[in-house]
Design a protein around this motif. Structure first.
Motif, short mmCIF file in Angstrom:
data_model
loop_
_atom_site.label_atom_id
_atom_site.label_comp_id
_atom_site.label_asym_id
_atom_site.label_seq_id
_atom_site.Cartn_x
_atom_site.Cartn_y
_atom_site.Cartn_z
N PRO A 52 0.84 -1.47 0.03
CA PRO A 52 -0.20 0.03 0.32
C PRO A 52 0.42 1.84 -0.35
O PRO A 52 1.53 1.67 0.36
CB PRO A 52 -0.89 0.08 1.30
CG PRO A 52 0.00 -0.90 1.80
CD PRO A 52 0.60 -1.30 0.87
N THR A 53 0.42 2.21 -1.27
CA THR A 53 0.69 3.65 -0.58
C THR A 53 -0.46 5.16 -0.81
O THR A 53 -1.19 4.58 -0.41
CB THR A 53 1.24 4.13 -1.46
OG1 THR A 53 0.57 4.57 -2.61
CG2 THR A 53 2.33 3.19 -2.73
N GLU A 58 -5.76 5.98 -0.41
CA GLU A 58 -7.09 7.19 -0.19
C GLU A 58 -7.62 7.33 -1.57
O GLU A 58 -8.58 7.65 -2.00
CB GLU A 58 -6.19 8.61 -0.33
CG GLU A 58 -5.21 8.98 0.86
CD GLU A 58 -4.13 9.76 1.21
OE1 GLU A 58 -4.43 10.68 0.35
OE2 GLU A 58 -4.06 10.65 2.26
N ALA A 59 -7.58 6.03 -2.39
CA ALA A 59 -8.21 6.18 -4.16
C ALA A 59 -9.56 5.46 -4.13
O ALA A 59 -9.67 4.79 -3.51
CB ALA A 59 -7.66 4.93 -5.00
N SER A 266 -6.80 1.41 6.72
CA SER A 266 -5.35 0.67 7.62
C SER A 266 -6.41 -0.72 8.92
O SER A 266 -5.44 -0.93 8.93
CB SER A 266 -4.63 2.09 7.79
OG SER A 266 -4.80 2.76 6.43
N TRP A 267 -7.24 0.27 9.08
CA TRP A 267 -7.79 -0.64 10.29
C TRP A 267 -7.74 -1.42 10.28
O TRP A 267 -7.90 -3.16 10.69
CB TRP A 267 -8.93 0.15 11.37
CG TRP A 267 -8.48 0.11 12.39
CD1 TRP A 267 -9.32 -0.81 13.21
CD2 TRP A 267 -7.72 0.20 14.04
NE1 TRP A 267 -9.63 -1.26 14.85
CE2 TRP A 267 -8.72 -0.65 14.88
CE3 TRP A 267 -7.09 0.71 13.78
CZ2 TRP A 267 -7.81 0.01 16.02
CZ3 TRP A 267 -6.02 1.29 14.98
CH2 TRP A 267 -7.04 0.66 16.28
N LEU A 268 -8.25 -2.20 9.36
CA LEU A 268 -9.69 -3.81 9.09
C LEU A 268 -8.49 -4.08 8.15
O LEU A 268 -8.21 -5.59 9.21
CB LEU A 268 -10.42 -3.76 7.74
CG LEU A 268 -11.50 -2.51 8.38
CD1 LEU A 268 -12.57 -2.17 7.07
CD2 LEU A 268 -12.62 -2.53 9.09
N GLU A 279 0.62 -0.70 8.37
CA GLU A 279 1.02 0.31 10.26
C GLU A 279 1.71 1.04 10.42
O GLU A 279 0.88 1.95 11.07
CB GLU A 279 2.16 -1.24 11.08
CG GLU A 279 2.54 -0.45 12.99
CD GLU A 279 1.15 -0.84 13.63
OE1 GLU A 279 1.96 -1.03 14.70
OE2 GLU A 279 0.39 -1.52 13.31
N GLN A 280 2.11 1.52 8.63
CA GLN A 280 2.62 3.28 8.90
C GLN A 280 1.66 4.48 8.53
O GLN A 280 2.06 5.36 9.05
CB GLN A 280 3.41 2.75 6.97
CG GLN A 280 2.69 2.37 6.18
CD GLN A 280 3.79 2.40 5.12
OE1 GLN A 280 3.73 3.29 3.99
NE2 GLN A 280 3.35 1.60 4.15
N PHE A 281 0.11 3.95 8.48
CA PHE A 281 -0.42 4.92 8.16
C PHE A 281 -1.29 5.28 9.72
O PHE A 281 -2.02 6.17 9.68
CB PHE A 281 -2.08 4.59 6.83
CG PHE A 281 -1.06 4.18 5.93
CD1 PHE A 281 -0.66 5.06 4.97
CD2 PHE A 281 -0.82 2.97 5.41
CE1 PHE A 281 0.23 4.59 3.91
CE2 PHE A 281 -0.25 2.38 4.36
CZ PHE A 281 0.14 3.67 3.87
#
Length: 303
Positions: A52-53, A58-59, A266-268, A279-281
């Motif tokens: 992921p990025t 966000e897309a 990110s949480w899911l 985790e980075q987000f």
């Protein structure tokens, strides 16, 4: 034939020793470059999709093409039917699943945008209708669990779902319902109440990683009397976070919202899929911005 010079024999011996040593390292997995991919696969067996990025989460659409199927309220019991969104591919194994409830007096359409948005990131998503539009949070919690049971046991996409990797979300009373569902079923992997409402303000029993989302301008379920007490009452040992949206209202979760999507995905991913790439987000904690009034949480995450 003349014997080889002593220095050449010694060099050949050293070479043979080096080769033998490398072979031994390979045999026991001593070379990290050889062992790393297997170790990563073992650590994240449910990792789905490319790395992921910020742009990718966000897309509006993730890496997976999405199909959908309607579930009539007449064909189920315990909840009001709904729509299942799922990745079209069958080549990536099973996926985690999430059931999402609307709020008080609202229909399924109020949370429908989350269905394809989350499914395109690699989840089976069930946006549900409720038995009545006036159901209270405890009822909505039971309906979320009934929807997950239908999804994993009877639905046409049940073979695509890993029944051990499930989560719940909901808006307003549906958000309060997601807390009720997590309290009732500790095996759930993630819960996300969106501007949640509930007369019960304390949730020390919850064992499910929970992301509480509030809105700074909420006059229906103000953060001071709902989202903040919800978050603060969760066990300190629990993986938990509090996201307060900036310049937002109680009804912000009813329309497509990049910030809600970004942190929900990110949480899911982090807790349903155990995908540490996300985790980075979440850690370090996101800082206040044009869309974030405040973010609290405990980092690093433990589960």
């Amino acid at each position: 034939m003349r014997n080889a010079p002593a220095h050449r024999r010694r060099g050949s011996g050293r070479l043979r020793s080096l080769v033998a040593g490398l072979a031994a390292l390979l045999a026991v997995g001593g070379l990290s470059s050889v062992a790393t991919p297997a170790a990563q696969a073992a650590d994240n067996p449910y990792e789905r999709g490319p790395a992921p990025t910020t742009a990718s989460i966000e897309a509006p659409n993730g890496p997976y093409a999405v199909s959908q199927t309607s579930v009539s309220s007449l064909s189920v019991t315990g909840f009001g039917g709904g729509t299942v969104y799922y990745p079209t591919t069958t080549g990536d194994g099973t996926f985690g699943a999430v059931a999402i409830s609307p709020g008080f007096t609202a229909g399924e359409s109020s949370i429908a945008w989350l269905g394809p948005r989350l499914a395109s990131q690699g989840f089976v998503v069930f946006t549900i209708g409720t038995l009545t539009r006036y159901d209270q949070p405890d009822s909505r919690g039971s309906q979320l669990l009934a929807a997950l049971d239908y999804l994993t046991q009877r639905s046409t996409v049940r073979a695509r779902i890993d029944s051990g990797r499930l989560g719940v979300m909901g808006h307003s009373m549906g958000g309060g319902g997601s807390l009720e569902a997590a309290k009732s079923r500790p095996s759930l992997q993630a819960a996300i109440p969106l501007t949640g409402w509930n007369t019960d303000k304390t949730w020390p029993e919850i064992k499910t990683p929970t992301l509480v989302v509030g809105a700074d301008g909420d006059t229906v379920a103000s953060v001071g009397s709902h989202s903040e007490p919800f978050y603060e009452s969760l066990p300190s040992s629990l993986d938990k976070a509090y996201l307060e949206l900036n310049n937002a209202t109680h009804f912000t979760p009813n329309t497509s919202n990049t910030t809600i999507a970004k942190y929900s995905i990110s949480w899911l991913k982090r807790f349903i899929d155990n995908d540490t790439r996300y985790e980075q987000f979440l850690c370090p904690l996101p800082r206040p911005s044009l869309t974030i009034e405040e973010y609290r949480g405990n980092c690093p995450h433990t589960s």
